[in-house]
Write a protein that holds these residues in place. Structure first.
Motif, PDB file in Angstrom:
ATOM      1  N   ALA A  46       0.861  -1.186   0.000  1.00 11.09           N
ATOM      2  CA  ALA A  46       0.000   0.000   0.000  1.00 11.09           C
ATOM      3  C   ALA A  46       0.894   1.231   0.000  1.00 11.09           C
ATOM      4  CB  ALA A  46      -0.912   0.008   1.220  1.00 11.09           C
ATOM      5  N   GLU A  47       0.519   2.209  -0.808  1.00 14.41           N
ATOM      6  CA  GLU A  47       1.418   3.344  -0.998  1.00 14.41           C
ATOM      7  C   GLU A  47       0.623   4.629  -1.154  1.00 14.41           C
ATOM      8  OE1 GLU A  47       5.097   4.543  -4.011  1.00 14.41           O
ATOM      9  OE2 GLU A  47       4.262   2.497  -3.966  1.00 14.41           O
ATOM     10  N   ASN A  48       1.142   5.678  -0.517  1.00 17.13           N
ATOM     11  CA  ASN A  48       0.603   7.021  -0.665  1.00 17.13           C
ATOM     12  C   ASN A  48       1.720   7.871  -1.264  1.00 17.13           C
ATOM     13  OD1 ASN A  48      -0.861   9.407  -0.476  1.00 17.13           O
ATOM     14  ND2 ASN A  48      -0.175   9.782   1.624  1.00 17.13           N
ATOM     15  N   GLN A  49       1.602   8.201  -2.525  1.00 17.97           N
ATOM     16  CA  GLN A  49       2.670   8.871  -3.259  1.00 17.97           C
ATOM     17  C   GLN A  49       2.296  10.311  -3.549  1.00 17.97           C
ATOM     18  OE1 GLN A  49       4.004   8.228  -7.632  1.00 17.97           O
ATOM     19  NE2 GLN A  49       5.128   6.717  -6.411  1.00 17.97           N
ATOM     20  N   ILE A  50       3.266  11.201  -3.301  1.00 19.40           N
ATOM     21  CA  ILE A  50       3.068  12.637  -3.518  1.00 19.40           C
ATOM     22  C   ILE A  50       4.181  13.150  -4.417  1.00 19.40           C
ATOM     23  CG2 ILE A  50       2.934  14.904  -2.424  1.00 19.40           C
ATOM     24  CD1 ILE A  50       1.960  13.507   0.099  1.00 19.40           C
ATOM     25  N   ARG A  51       3.809  13.832  -5.479  1.00 21.07           N
ATOM     26  CA  ARG A  51       4.768  14.480  -6.367  1.00 21.07           C
ATOM     27  C   ARG A  51       4.512  15.980  -6.323  1.00 21.07           C
ATOM     28  NH1 ARG A  51       7.246  11.035 -10.195  1.00 21.07           N
ATOM     29  NH2 ARG A  51       6.468   8.897 -10.072  1.00 21.07           N
ATOM     30  N   THR A  52       5.532  16.731  -5.952  1.00 21.47           N
ATOM     31  CA  THR A  52       5.368  18.177  -5.823  1.00 21.47           C
ATOM     32  C   THR A  52       6.714  18.846  -6.042  1.00 21.47           C
ATOM     33  OG1 THR A  52       4.551  19.921  -4.354  1.00 21.47           O
ATOM     34  CG2 THR A  52       5.727  18.098  -3.330  1.00 21.47           C
ATOM     35  N   ILE A  53       6.808  20.121  -5.729  1.00 21.09           N
ATOM     36  CA  ILE A  53       8.061  20.862  -5.765  1.00 21.09           C
ATOM     37  C   ILE A  53       8.322  21.413  -4.374  1.00 21.09           C
ATOM     38  CG2 ILE A  53       7.943  21.415  -8.213  1.00 21.09           C
ATOM     39  CD1 ILE A  53       6.822  24.135  -7.497  1.00 21.09           C
ATOM     40  N   ASP A  54       9.562  21.744  -4.101  1.00 23.41           N
ATOM     41  CA  ASP A  54       9.916  22.082  -2.714  1.00 23.41           C
ATOM     42  C   ASP A  54       9.273  23.384  -2.239  1.00 23.41           C
ATOM     43  OD1 ASP A  54      11.376  23.837  -4.195  1.00 23.41           O
ATOM     44  OD2 ASP A  54      13.284  23.467  -3.192  1.00 23.41           O
ATOM     45  N   THR A  55       8.866  24.266  -3.160  1.00 26.43           N
ATOM     46  CA  THR A  55       8.221  25.503  -2.720  1.00 26.43           C
ATOM     47  C   THR A  55       6.804  25.258  -2.205  1.00 26.43           C
ATOM     48  OG1 THR A  55       7.512  25.909  -5.001  1.00 26.43           O
ATOM     49  CG2 THR A  55       9.572  26.937  -4.273  1.00 26.43           C
ATOM     50  N   LEU A  56       6.216  24.088  -2.516  1.00 26.06           N
ATOM     51  CA  LEU A  56       4.869  23.767  -2.049  1.00 26.06           C
ATOM     52  C   LEU A  56       4.865  22.834  -0.848  1.00 26.06           C
ATOM     53  CD1 LEU A  56       3.025  23.209  -5.455  1.00 26.06           C
ATOM     54  CD2 LEU A  56       3.120  25.284  -4.072  1.00 26.06           C
ATOM     55  N   LEU A  57       6.040  22.501  -0.353  1.00 27.71           N
ATOM     56  CA  LEU A  57       6.104  21.613   0.802  1.00 27.71           C
ATOM     57  C   LEU A  57       5.422  22.243   2.010  1.00 27.71           C
ATOM     58  CD1 LEU A  57       9.746  20.220   0.538  1.00 27.71           C
ATOM     59  CD2 LEU A  57       7.626  18.968   0.153  1.00 27.71           C
ATOM     60  N   PHE A  58       4.718  21.390   2.746  1.00 32.84           N
ATOM     61  CA  PHE A  58       4.008  21.789   3.960  1.00 32.84           C
ATOM     62  C   PHE A  58       2.876  22.775   3.659  1.00 32.84           C
ATOM     63  CE2 PHE A  58       8.545  21.178   5.113  1.00 32.84           C
ATOM     64  CZ  PHE A  58       8.398  19.922   5.699  1.00 32.84           C
ATOM     65  N   LYS A  59       2.401  22.762   2.428  1.00 38.37           N
ATOM     66  CA  LYS A  59       1.232  23.534   2.040  1.00 38.37           C
ATOM     67  C   LYS A  59       0.158  22.577   1.535  1.00 38.37           C
ATOM     68  CE  LYS A  59       3.917  27.648   0.769  1.00 38.37           C
ATOM     69  NZ  LYS A  59       4.233  28.620  -0.323  1.00 38.37           N
ATOM     70  N   SER A  60      -1.084  23.047   1.539  1.00 41.44           N
ATOM     71  CA  SER A  60      -2.186  22.174   1.135  1.00 41.44           C
ATOM     72  C   SER A  60      -2.066  21.765  -0.331  1.00 41.44           C
ATOM     73  CB  SER A  60      -3.524  22.870   1.385  1.00 41.44           C
ATOM     74  OG  SER A  60      -3.596  24.098   0.652  1.00 41.44           O
ATOM     75  N   GLU A  61      -1.418  22.594  -1.158  1.00 40.62           N
ATOM     76  CA  GLU A  61      -1.295  22.277  -2.579  1.00 40.62           C
ATOM     77  C   GLU A  61      -0.448  21.040  -2.836  1.00 40.62           C
ATOM     78  OE1 GLU A  61      -0.857  25.123  -1.185  1.00 40.62           O
ATOM     79  OE2 GLU A  61      -1.860  26.748  -2.264  1.00 40.62           O
ATOM     80  N   MET A  62       0.422  20.666  -1.889  1.00 44.37           N
ATOM     81  CA  MET A  62       1.285  19.519  -2.137  1.00 44.37           C
ATOM     82  C   MET A  62       0.492  18.216  -2.232  1.00 44.37           C
ATOM     83  SD  MET A  62       3.108  18.821   1.575  1.00 44.37           S
ATOM     84  CE  MET A  62       3.841  17.279   1.040  1.00 44.37           C
ATOM     85  N   PHE A  63      -0.756  18.204  -1.720  1.00 41.95           N
ATOM     86  CA  PHE A  63      -1.565  16.981  -1.757  1.00 41.95           C
ATOM     87  C   PHE A  63      -2.516  16.933  -2.957  1.00 41.95           C
ATOM     88  CE2 PHE A  63      -0.583  17.872   2.716  1.00 41.95           C
ATOM     89  CZ  PHE A  63       0.022  16.682   3.091  1.00 41.95           C
ATOM     90  N   ASP A  64      -2.426  17.919  -3.841  1.00 41.60           N
ATOM     91  CA  ASP A  64      -3.359  17.947  -4.961  1.00 41.60           C
ATOM     92  C   ASP A  64      -3.175  16.754  -5.889  1.00 41.60           C
ATOM     93  OD1 ASP A  64      -4.393  20.258  -3.959  1.00 41.60           O
ATOM     94  OD2 ASP A  64      -3.347  21.602  -5.348  1.00 41.60           O
ATOM     95  N   ASP A  65      -1.976  16.352  -6.137  1.00 39.53           N
ATOM     96  CA  ASP A  65      -1.697  15.244  -7.051  1.00 39.53           C
ATOM     97  C   ASP A  65      -1.308  13.971  -6.308  1.00 39.53           C
ATOM     98  OD1 ASP A  65      -2.154  16.903  -9.243  1.00 39.53           O
ATOM     99  OD2 ASP A  65      -0.074  17.615  -9.253  1.00 39.53           O
ATOM    100  N   ALA A  66      -1.718  13.842  -5.062  1.00 44.11           N
ATOM    101  CA  ALA A  66      -1.389  12.646  -4.289  1.00 44.11           C
ATOM    102  C   ALA A  66      -2.109  11.429  -4.869  1.00 44.11           C
ATOM    103  CB  ALA A  66      -1.764  12.839  -2.827  1.00 44.11           C
TER     104      ALA A  66
END
Length: 900
Positions: free
Chosen positions: A466-486
């Motif tokens: 089971a896996e929860n994968q998040i792809r983002t950029i470091d400027t969005l870390l710890f922001k709600s936008e980082m979970f948009d493409d989870a």
């Protein structure tokens, strides 16, 4: 009258003879047990005083500054026995109530041990005096050696009272073990009791030569507690006996052997054109307990830049150990109002944790974290970290593994991993990944565990992921936008297989795999909307699943061919091992998981709602693949150079040479896949590794570079068309290899995410290293070398890479570069090194770093220089090697020009 003279001469001769025989008496070890009011009867009755005799053989130090109170009328009292001995002379004077010991004299009382050239024991006052004696050249030899427990003092002379435990010590020398040797010298020392000494005109140094130290801290007056601390008044530093302005009104020197002591970490002053004046790496160190510590550090620049760091080490024997570091920097460039003014914040977290295997055999927690801003290693003003600057990927992982013993055994693993690309600032995270697996089960095996035949070897296994994968950029870390493409997914796999022999020589395996995937989000494509001029895609939330299966089989064998040349030849035999294998794989079409939509051209397009999932999609078409591979290994038997060897030496000529391809039976075009060739070998006693690979395509390409269903030889070309190739050569060697030793030492830069060698240069971290040790701080031993036949230790690492590409008939070398790194010890004190490379395609040198190091015994000197590139910089450091006095340093550096 003549008779009277004759009697006097005879008496003197008798006295001389009796004294001579007394001096030669054995054994030399005597035991003195003195109780209150007990008289001592001397062993001789000579009328000549011991002082008269000793005056002719030695000079006794007579210091008049003794502050030990004496009462000659008071009888002493000792609580134990005094054992003493001497080599040349022992005398007990009844008149003076003293014992005189001369030449290699020794006295033992309780936990006290005293050795000296001359020792005088006064058994009325219970005092002992020890001093040096003169040899035939007039030089003073055999200075006192005074030991109490683990504390040793080596003065010129000493007076000690067995009753009060007080002593006066002149020109004393003592060594304190605080992880490193700390030498203490004082002209006058007053011993108050077993744990307190008072110093006058003292010297404190880590130099090995106490008589002529490289440097020392002069202490006018101080209080000395052995193996614990020295508290002093005004103190200043001397270098080569020359006073320096480095001084403080009072000083505290911790010398505890138990653990490091808490204290202030002195900052390092500096100045740069971009940030002004600065104080760096100052703070406080907390020695909280034997299990963990804490260091709080900070930097401040006059233009407003600042940095904060916290570091800690923790460990518990036989259980776990680790280190944690957090860094935050607020970087301000130039001054507000100037056109080049900029402000940025960066951070970095490092955590290393390892668990002792004995602590819990069935569970294990491990961590290797290097996480933070992508530009940290480029923009940090507290380090010149070359390996990390050139390394584009930072890896972090935290994993916990738990095993449940039993039948069957179950293994559970939870992992959190982060992969950062510092070039495009992308971040790939799995928060978390859960894996569970059940050990392989043989349901038809016999009770004795033996597995014979196709039925008994049938086995199956169960795996869950089971896996929860998040792809983002470091400027969005710890922001709600980082979970948009989870993405969240679950996968179940059950492999079933068996193996058996055919005709005794062919190993055969047959198996099947069932794979089921669960998803919480699926896609729905709508028909093309001419108004929106787009194909709307909806994301649907909800549980959906699909299941697939495939069949596989393989058969292989091993062939050996040996070519013998004779035992009298240098190459006696060559053996060629060939392992051919043929495999078959069948995957049916799962078109029930597909749907349709109409695109902008009015054509019907099939799609699956499970697109963009974590574990692939069900296949739309049948797949019938036949795979073929051949593996080759070539070895040789070579006559050993050692004439005493009874067996020839085995040499690997070719570690592997592999060929592989496949054929799709049901494909309507291009059924053959390209032939993949890979191999590797080693030379020079495995010091040089050579790996190569190539891709050979049997089909031709058209003018646009697209593969067409025409064999390349039918298109006027060769049998195969090489589309890509690569060669990698690495070579590592050092001077010890030619001396018959194999002591390969590499610089490990992986602590903060760099390479495991110094091909990219060595990391230079300017932050305090009390918790993250630097190998350059370790004391080095001076190795004596001959003037003209001295050895020069050296090491060399080479890495060559060549890549060829011809996928679209471009026929070019995309990469052709050589990297090298070497270090040489010109003398036992001078070390130089270089890391660089040359790009043959771009015709220029790659990132270059020059290193110089000088061991100044008590000091160390380092100079690192990057002569060119946008990271051109240099760093100079000189300071005391002892970690306790590491604040006594001077460093200067030139930072890279970030504007370039």
């Amino acid at each position: 009258m003549q008779a009277k003279k004759h009697n006097i001469l005879l008496a003197l001769f008798s006295l001389f003879i009796s004294g001579f025989f007394y001096a030669q008496e054995r054994p030399q070890v005597q035991t003195l047990n003195i109780e209150a009011q007990e008289e001592i009867t001397p062993r001789d009755t000579l009328s000549i005083t011991a002082q008269d005799i000793l005056t002719n053989v030695a000079e006794i130090d007579t210091t008049q500054t003794d502050s030990i109170a004496k009462d000659s009328t008071k009888q002493g009292f000792l609580k134990g026995k005094i054992n003493y001995k001497a080599k040349d002379y022992m005398k007990m004077s009844r008149k003076e109530k003293k014992i005189y010991l001369y030449n290699e004299a020794e006295v033992y009382y309780q936990d006290y041990e005293l050795k000296s050239g001359i020792i005088v024991i006064d058994y009325t006052t219970n005092e002992v005096y020890a001093g040096r004696i003169k040899d035939s050249t007039g030089a003073l030899i055999q200075p006192p050696y005074f030991k109490q427990g683990n504390s040793v003092i080596e003065p010129d002379s000493i007076r000690f009272n067995f009753d009060t435990k007080k002593a006066l010590i002149f020109n004393s020398r003592t060594e304190q073990s605080v992880g490193e040797a700390m030498n203490v010298f004082a002209e006058i020392v007053k011993k108050e009791n077993d744990s307190v000494y008072f110093l006058k005109e003292g010297k404190i140094t880590t130099s090995d030569d106490i008589d002529d130290p490289d440097y020392y801290i002069r202490v006018r007056k101080g209080k000395f507690v052995p193996n614990k601390k020295i508290i002093a008044g005004f103190s200043n530093m001397y270098i080569a006996d020359v006073p320096t302005p480095i001084a403080i009104p009072f000083a505290y020197f911790p010398m505890s052997q138990e653990r490091r002591n808490s204290g202030i970490i002195m900052p390092t002053p500096g100045q740069t054109n971009q940030r002004g004046y600065s104080l760096q790496n100052g703070g406080y160190y907390f020695a909280i307990s034997d299990y963990f510590d804490l260091a709080l550090l900070g930097d401040y620049y006059t233009n407003g830049s600042y940095g904060l760091r916290t570091e800690t080490n923790y460990a518990q024997r036989y259980k776990f150990r680790g280190a944690l570091r957090f860094r935050y920097e607020n970087n301000v460039t130039s001054q507000r109002g100037f056109p080049d003014y900029s402000r940025s914040t960066i951070y970095n977290i490092q955590w290393n944790h390892s668990q002792d295997a004995k602590a819990s055999p069935n569970s294990r927690l491990s961590a290797s974290v290097n996480f933070g801003s992508s530009q940290y290693y480029q923009d940090s003003f507290n380090q010149l970290n070359t390996p990390n600057f050139l390394n584009n990927t930072l890896q972090s992982s935290i994993s916990y593994n738990k095993t449940f013993p039993g039948t069957p055994m179950v293994n559970l693993n939870a992992t959190t991993s982060i992969q950062q690309n510092t070039r495009d600032q992308s971040v790939n995270m799995t928060l978390p990944t859960l894996q569970a697996s059940m050990e392989r089960i043989f349901p038809f095996a016999s009770k004795d565990g033996a597995k014979r035949g196709i039925i008994q070897n049938i086995n199956f296994q169960y795996n869950f992921r089971a896996e929860n994968q998040i792809r983002t950029i470091d400027t969005l870390l710890f922001k709600s936008e980082m979970f948009d493409d989870a993405k969240v997914g679950f996968q179940h796999t059950i492999p079933i297989s068996t193996n058996f022999k055919i005709f005794k020589f062919f190993s055969t395996s047959v198996g099947a795999n069932y794979n089921e995937v669960w998803q919480l989000k699926t896609l729905k494509y709508n028909n093309y909307d001419p108004i929106l001029e787009d194909t709307p895609i909806d994301t649907l939330s909800g549980f959906e699943r699909f299941g697939t299966y495939n069949l596989n089989a393989s058969i292989g064998t091993t062939l050996y061919g040996t070519f013998n040349f004779g035992e009298d030849k240098k190459v006696q035999a060559i053996r060629h091992t060939v392992r051919p294998s043929v495999s078959y794989g069948y995957t049916p079409a799962f078109d029930q998981y597909y749907d349709q939509y109409i695109d902008e051209d009015g054509e019907v397009v099939q799609y699956t709602p499970f697109e963009n999932g974590l574990y692939g999609t069900p296949s739309l078409n049948n797949s019938n693949n036949i795979g073929m591979s051949v593996s080759n290994v070539v070895e040789a038997k070579v006559r050993d150079k050692d004439t005493t060897a009874t067996e020839p030496r085995k040499v690997m000529l070719l570690n592997n040479l592999n060929f592989s391809t496949s054929y799709n039976i049901v494909a309507d075009s291009l059924p053959w896949s390209p032939v993949r060739v890979s191999g590797g070998t080693q030379f020079f006693q495995n010091k040089m590794n050579v790996n190569f690979g190539a891709t050979l395509d049997p089909y031709a390409v058209d003018n646009t570079g697209t593969r067409i269903d025409v064999f390349n030889y039918e298109n006027g070309g060769s049998l195969f068309r090489m589309t890509s190739a690569n060669v990698n050569v690495s070579y590592s060697i050092n001077s010890k290899f030619f001396e018959g030793e194999d002591d390969e030492q590499q610089t490990d830069n992986t602590q903060s995410g760099g390479r495991d060698d110094d091909l990219f240069g060595r990391a230079q971290d300017f932050s305090d290293d009390r918790t993250f040790a630097n190998e350059d701080n370790k004391p080095t031993e001076d190795t004596p070398t001959e003037a003209y036949r001295g050895k020069l230790p050296w090491d060399l690492r080479l890495a060559y890479s060549l890549t060829y590409s011809n996928s679209n008939r471009q026929n070019e070398f995309t990469n052709n570069s050589l990297m090298f790194s070497g270090n040489i010890d010109l003398t036992p004190q001078w070390k130089v090194g270089v890391s660089s490379g040359y790009d043959f395609k771009q015709k220029g040198f790659t990132y270059t770093q020059l290193r110089f190091a000088r061991d100044l015994k008590s000091f160390r000197l380092n100079f690192n220089w990057v002569p060119f590139s946008s990271r051109a910089s240099w760093f100079f450091f000189i300071g005391i090697k002892s970690s306790m006095l590491s604040d006594l340093k001077w460093e200067k550096r030139s930072e890279p020009d970030k504007r370039l």
